[in-house]
Design a protein around this motif. Structure first.
Motif, PDB file in Angstrom:
ATOM      1  N   TYR A  17       0.855  -1.346   0.113  1.00 59.46           N
ATOM      2  CA  TYR A  17       0.041   0.009   0.070  1.00 59.46           C
ATOM      3  C   TYR A  17       0.942   1.276   0.034  1.00 59.46           C
ATOM      4  CZ  TYR A  17      -4.335  -2.652   0.915  1.00 59.46           C
ATOM      5  OH  TYR A  17      -5.472  -3.248   0.825  1.00 59.46           O
ATOM      6  N   LEU A  45      -5.455  -1.826  -7.894  1.00 59.73           N
ATOM      7  CA  LEU A  45      -5.391  -2.669  -6.772  1.00 59.73           C
ATOM      8  C   LEU A  45      -5.560  -4.197  -7.102  1.00 59.73           C
ATOM      9  CD1 LEU A  45      -8.295  -0.482  -4.822  1.00 59.73           C
ATOM     10  CD2 LEU A  45      -5.761  -1.152  -3.996  1.00 59.73           C
ATOM     11  N   VAL A  54     -12.584  -6.286  -7.659  1.00 66.87           N
ATOM     12  CA  VAL A  54     -12.156  -4.952  -6.957  1.00 66.87           C
ATOM     13  C   VAL A  54     -13.039  -4.020  -7.861  1.00 66.87           C
ATOM     14  CG1 VAL A  54     -10.388  -3.057  -6.659  1.00 66.87           C
ATOM     15  CG2 VAL A  54      -9.822  -5.393  -6.530  1.00 66.87           C
ATOM     16  N   VAL A 134     -13.987  -4.684  -2.423  1.00 66.73           N
ATOM     17  CA  VAL A 134     -12.831  -5.553  -2.795  1.00 66.73           C
ATOM     18  C   VAL A 134     -13.300  -7.095  -2.195  1.00 66.73           C
ATOM     19  CG1 VAL A 134     -10.496  -5.846  -2.352  1.00 66.73           C
ATOM     20  CG2 VAL A 134     -11.530  -3.746  -2.596  1.00 66.73           C
ATOM     21  N   ASP A 146      -5.435  -3.386   5.531  1.00 63.80           N
ATOM     22  CA  ASP A 146      -6.294  -3.077   4.375  1.00 63.80           C
ATOM     23  C   ASP A 146      -7.285  -1.892   4.442  1.00 63.80           C
ATOM     24  OD1 ASP A 146      -5.447  -5.516   2.654  1.00 63.80           O
ATOM     25  OD2 ASP A 146      -6.272  -6.633   4.224  1.00 63.80           O
ATOM     26  N   LEU A 150      -6.608   1.134   2.040  1.00 61.02           N
ATOM     27  CA  LEU A 150      -7.610   1.370   0.891  1.00 61.02           C
ATOM     28  C   LEU A 150      -8.089   2.954   1.397  1.00 61.02           C
ATOM     29  CD1 LEU A 150      -9.412  -1.913   0.590  1.00 61.02           C
ATOM     30  CD2 LEU A 150      -7.945  -1.022  -1.057  1.00 61.02           C
TER      31      LEU A 150
END
Length: 161
Positions: A17, A45, A54, A134, A146, A150
């Motif tokens: 990330y 992603l 996604v 996702v 995550d 995100l």
């Protein structure tokens, strides 16, 4: 920026990330078209993490309507109060589901989906514009790492809404 991602190999998700965020920013910062930006975020992603699905569901016409995505075909329209996407939209919060079969009212767009994370994307006025959905084909595949990673990506997008 060239349309190629540089993804660290053999690292944990946080490091991926951290490497992905500036690259996504470079992809979307000078592009004004929302569809193009959503498509590139979904593709980045999917490429970086290999998630099963996604994509974005955009709030319009009194429901969530399928937007740009990467993965198998998907549900086209989701009521605001149905499934994980509807719950994220209605509650205006990130929802992590370790096992989609245990989520009351889960909408099974693809039977291979086993876990899911959905995050709301906000307009500047504070209303939910859309959700990022996702899915993974693995149980318990999403964590706070995550959610944070995100959300950092979505913050880049929200600046443009």
């Amino acid at each position: 920026m060239a349309e190629e991602l540089i993804i660290p190999v053999g690292t944990d998700r946080k490091e991926i990330y951290d490497a992905l965020i500036p690259q996504i920013n470079a992809l979307i910062e000078t592009e004004s078209d929302l569809t193009a930006n959503l498509a590139n975020i979904a593709a980045a992603l999917k490429e970086a993490f290999g998630f099963f699905w996604v994509g974005f569901y955009i709030a319009k016409e009194g429901q969530l309507v399928l937007g740009p995505f990467q993965g198998p075909i998907a549900c086209t329209r989701i009521p605001f109060h149905k499934g994980v996407c509807g719950a994220s939209y209605s509650q205006q919060k990130t929802i992590i589901v370790p096992d989609v079969d245990q989520f009351p009212g889960h909408i099974a767009c693809a039977s291979a989906s086993k876990s899911e994370i959905v995050l709301p994307v906000f307009h500047r006025n504070g209303t939910v514009a859309m959700v990022l959905d996702v899915d993974s084909d693995q149980l318990n595949d999403f964590s706070e790492t995550d959610a944070e990673g995100l959300q950092n990506i979505l913050t880049l997008l929200e600046r443009k809404l």
